[in-house]
Structures are given as structure tokens and as C-alpha cells.
Design a protein around this motif. Structure first.
Motif, short mmCIF file in Angstrom:
data_model
loop_
_atom_site.label_atom_id
_atom_site.label_comp_id
_atom_site.label_asym_id
_atom_site.label_seq_id
_atom_site.Cartn_x
_atom_site.Cartn_y
_atom_site.Cartn_z
N MET A 94 0.82 -1.20 0.00
CA MET A 94 0.00 0.00 0.00
C MET A 94 0.86 1.27 0.00
SD MET A 94 -1.20 2.71 1.95
CE MET A 94 -0.36 2.17 3.44
N LYS A 154 2.78 1.84 -3.21
CA LYS A 154 1.86 2.22 -4.29
C LYS A 154 1.46 3.68 -4.14
CE LYS A 154 -1.45 0.24 -7.26
NZ LYS A 154 -2.23 1.36 -7.74
N ALA A 155 1.10 4.06 -2.93
CA ALA A 155 0.68 5.45 -2.68
C ALA A 155 1.81 6.41 -3.06
CB ALA A 155 0.27 5.63 -1.23
N ASP A 161 2.65 6.22 -7.01
CA ASP A 161 1.59 6.80 -7.82
C ASP A 161 1.51 8.31 -7.62
OD1 ASP A 161 -0.92 4.09 -7.93
OD2 ASP A 161 1.07 4.33 -8.84
N ALA A 162 1.70 8.74 -6.39
CA ALA A 162 1.69 10.19 -6.13
C ALA A 162 2.82 10.86 -6.89
CB ALA A 162 1.82 10.46 -4.63
N ASP A 207 1.95 11.18 -10.55
CA ASP A 207 0.97 12.25 -10.74
C ASP A 207 1.54 13.62 -10.46
OD1 ASP A 207 -1.91 10.26 -9.60
OD2 ASP A 207 -0.95 10.48 -11.57
N ALA A 208 2.52 13.70 -9.57
CA ALA A 208 3.13 15.00 -9.28
C ALA A 208 4.03 15.43 -10.43
CB ALA A 208 3.92 14.94 -7.98
N ILE A 228 2.87 11.77 3.27
CA ILE A 228 2.03 10.66 2.81
C ILE A 228 2.11 9.50 3.81
CG2 ILE A 228 1.79 8.90 1.01
CD1 ILE A 228 2.55 11.09 -1.02
N ARG A 235 -0.52 20.83 -7.40
CA ARG A 235 -0.30 19.60 -8.14
C ARG A 235 0.07 18.47 -7.17
NH1 ARG A 235 1.23 17.93 -14.00
NH2 ARG A 235 1.16 15.71 -13.60
N PHE A 236 0.90 18.80 -6.19
CA PHE A 236 1.27 17.78 -5.22
C PHE A 236 0.07 17.36 -4.39
CE2 PHE A 236 3.35 15.00 -2.49
CZ PHE A 236 2.99 15.29 -1.19
N ALA A 276 -1.87 15.07 -6.43
CA ALA A 276 -1.11 13.82 -6.59
C ALA A 276 -1.19 12.97 -5.33
CB ALA A 276 0.35 14.13 -6.92
N LYS A 277 -1.12 13.61 -4.19
CA LYS A 277 -1.20 12.89 -2.92
C LYS A 277 -2.56 12.23 -2.77
CE LYS A 277 -0.82 13.82 2.06
NZ LYS A 277 -0.37 14.79 3.06
N LEU A 308 -4.71 11.44 -5.19
CA LEU A 308 -4.88 10.36 -6.16
C LEU A 308 -4.02 9.15 -5.80
CD1 LEU A 308 -4.94 12.40 -9.52
CD2 LEU A 308 -6.87 11.30 -8.37
N GLY A 309 -2.82 9.40 -5.28
CA GLY A 309 -1.93 8.30 -4.89
C GLY A 309 -2.52 7.49 -3.74
N CYS A 310 -3.04 8.18 -2.73
CA CYS A 310 -3.64 7.48 -1.59
C CYS A 310 -4.87 6.70 -2.03
CB CYS A 310 -3.98 8.47 -0.48
SG CYS A 310 -2.51 9.10 0.36
N SER A 331 -5.48 5.53 -5.07
CA SER A 331 -5.02 4.40 -5.88
C SER A 331 -4.53 3.26 -4.99
CB SER A 331 -3.93 4.91 -6.82
OG SER A 331 -2.99 3.93 -7.07
N ALA A 332 -3.85 3.58 -3.90
CA ALA A 332 -3.34 2.56 -3.00
C ALA A 332 -4.46 1.84 -2.28
CB ALA A 332 -2.38 3.17 -1.99
N THR A 355 -7.31 1.13 -3.75
CA THR A 355 -8.17 0.50 -4.74
C THR A 355 -7.77 -0.96 -4.94
OG1 THR A 355 -8.47 2.60 -5.84
CG2 THR A 355 -8.83 0.66 -7.18
N GLU A 393 -7.46 -1.43 -10.43
CA GLU A 393 -6.24 -0.62 -10.48
C GLU A 393 -6.10 0.15 -11.77
OE1 GLU A 393 -3.04 -2.95 -8.01
OE2 GLU A 393 -2.25 -2.49 -10.01
N ARG A 438 -6.25 4.22 -12.41
CA ARG A 438 -5.14 4.93 -13.04
C ARG A 438 -5.69 5.86 -14.14
NH1 ARG A 438 -1.04 7.03 -13.01
NH2 ARG A 438 -1.67 7.14 -10.86
N ASP A 472 -5.42 9.87 -14.52
CA ASP A 472 -4.83 10.48 -15.73
C ASP A 472 -5.81 11.44 -16.37
OD1 ASP A 472 -2.97 7.51 -16.85
OD2 ASP A 472 -2.59 8.99 -15.28
N LEU A 496 -6.16 14.71 -14.50
CA LEU A 496 -4.99 15.58 -14.66
C LEU A 496 -4.91 16.14 -16.07
CD1 LEU A 496 -2.37 13.55 -12.60
CD2 LEU A 496 -3.19 15.85 -12.10
#
Lengths: 117, 156
Positions: free
Chosen positions: A73, A76-77, A80-81, A84-85, A97, B99-100, B103-104, B106-108, B110-111, B113, B118, B122, B126, B129
Motif C-alpha cells: 500500500m 503504491k501510494a 503513484d503520487a 501524478d506530481a 504521505i 499539483r502535489f 497527486a497525494k 490520487l496516490g492514496c 489508488s493505493a 483500490t 487498479e 489509473r 490520468d 490531470l
């Protein structure tokens, strides 16, 4: 987040665990986790049952589809962050995070170094 | 949130006891009555010192699997994540700091999911963004129009 300094620790203390997965040490080093800020500084003490649960084992049977195991987890977080950043994450952003995730897993927010008490 | 007490004893039983005490027969019903409320607040309401957000999440996914509404839950988790990370809605300007933040979030998400979703998650990230939603966009629930377009209900 406090760093514990319990003197006389030893017997009866829950074991220490790396919060930032050791298998990805290099990944973390590239993002500033070196020297005095290495991943070895970010360990927590956890009872065995809690620790097992967080790694998806022990007594708890999760829905087959849920990927909550901590190491998977958190990487991945973070990754992926980062995608996206659109740039590498800073050390503080990584810690942000991680801290958020620790709260969600109810992992004690008290870091202790791997070595020493 | 305490120091690890959430994992003591039979937390699943505890979780459902608290849900029933509040008059709901499922975690899903409890959560649906609190649309767009961040997961950590749901957990706090059920058990401030002895239940964790991730436990609530695991319970929700287990229920969603049984009722074949996983995709809807995946949208729902994003809504709650956005509510927590972007309380003022989608940022008007995607500078580095914003943006961060995005991203944070979306990342959390995604983790959180499941593997089955998955790839689609994603794609949602995408798409958001690449073609940002209107500034201030704040989905109020899993039936948000934009989210339904990006992640429609087709069970995997």
C-alpha cells in the motif's frame, strides 16, 4: 511525531519495525533518506498482533480484493503520487504521505531508531 | 486514533457492534448516510480510540464484494479522499503545491483500490490531470456526474 528515548528498555517491549519498507531502501535514499535521516530512523514499536494484521496476516481474513497490506500500500501510494506530481517527491512530501497512512492504520506515531533503545 | 489499540481483540466484531449501536445493519448503510465524509472521520465516529480507518475500508470492500458494488465503492472512496485532501474543491491553478496535493490524494486513493480496479483507477487519475474539472469541483457522492462518466458501474 516524537522520537522515544525510553531508558532501560529491553524485555517486554514490543519489537521494532521499519515503517518505510527496507526492500526499497535505495528508493528512499534517492529522496533524501540518507545518513541521519535514513529509513532506519523511522521505525515504530508494535505488538505482534497489530504488526501481523497490518501485513495482512494473523487472524484477519480480508476481502480477497482489498490490497491493504502495508508495504504494498505505502509503496503504491508513494509511487503513484510521484507519477501524478510529475517530479520526484521531496523527503517531507514522502513523510507527509506516510504520516497520513500511519494514522489510517492506527500505527503509533512515535518513531524510534532501529539501533539502540 | 490511539497507539495501536485498534488492532486489539476482535476488531471486526467491535466495528459491527458500533455500526449496529447506531441503528444501521451494514457499514455501507452507515457510510452512505455520511456522504463525502473522510474515512478517518467515519472511523473516529465509530471508535475514536479503538477503530482505524483502514478497518472501516476493509469492511466496506467486503460488503461491496458481496453485493457486487465494488466500482461504486471505488468512486465513493475517491469522493471521501478528495473531501479530505481538497476541502476547497479542485484547485483553480495547478501550480507545484496544488499539483502535489492532487497527486497525494490520487496516490492514496489508488493505493486503496483493489487490484481488480487498479487500471481503471489509473485512467481516472490520468483523465482528471489531463482534462481538469472546473475549479472548485467537489463531488458530493459516488453518483457525481463526472465520476460516473470516468468510472461507470460495470462490475469486473
Amino acid at each position: 511525531m516524537r522520537v522515544t528515548g525510553r531508558a532501560g528498555a529491553g524485555m517486554g517491549e514490543p519489537p521494532k519495525h521499519h515503517v518505510l519498507p527496507k526492500e526499497f531502501r535505495e528508493w528512499f535514499e534517492k529522496r533524501g533518506f540518507t545518513g541521519e535521516m535514513s529509513i532506519d530512523q523511522f521505525c515504530v514499536r508494535m505488538e505482534r498482533a497489530s504488526h501481523e494484521a497490518i501485513h495482512g496476516g494473523g487472524n484477519w481474513k480480508l476481502g480477497r480484493k482489498w490490497p491493504g497490506e502495508w508495504n504494498r500500500m505505502i509503496m503504491k501510494a508513494l509511487r503513484d503520487a510521484e507519477v501524478d506530481a510529475g517530479r520526484m517527491l521531496t523527503r517531507n512530501e514522502v513523510l507527509g504521505i506516510v504520516a497520513k497512512s500511519m494514522k489510517r492504520y492506527d500505527i503509533p506515531m512515535t518513531f524510534t531508531p532501529w539501533r539502540g533503545r | 486514533m490511539s497507539d495501536g489499540r485498534s488492532w486489539e481483540g476482535n476488531w471486526k466484531a467491535r466495528l459491527y457492534e458500533r455500526v449496529r449501536e447506531r441503528g444501521y445493519d451494514s457499514l455501507t448503510a452507515f457510510a452512505e448516510a455520511r456522504p463525502a465524509v473522510p474515512l478517518y472521520l467515519l472511523a473516529e465516529e465509530l471508535g475514536k480510540d479503538d477503530l482505524a480507518a483502514v478497518q472501516v475500508l476493509s469492511g466496506l470492500f467486503a460488503e461491496a464484494e458481496r453485493s457486487k458494488r465494488v466500482t461504486r465503492l471505488v468512486r465513493d472512496v475517491l469522493v471521501r479522499e478528495l473531501s479530505e485532501s481538497l476541502p476547497d474543491g479542485w484547485p483553480a491553478v495547478l501550480d507545484d503545491a496544488n499539483r502535489f496535493k492532487v497527486a497525494k490524494a490520487l496516490g492514496c486513493w489508488s493505493a486503496d483500490t483493489p487490484e481488480s480496479h487498479e487500471e481503471r483507477a489509473r485512467q481516472v487519475g490520468d483523465a482528471l490531470l489531463a482534462t481538469p474539472p472546473p475549479p472548485g469541483w467537489r463531488p458530493l457522492g459516488p453518483d457525481d456526474e463526472l465520476l460516473l462518466t470516468l468510472l461507470p458501474d460495470e462490475e469486473v
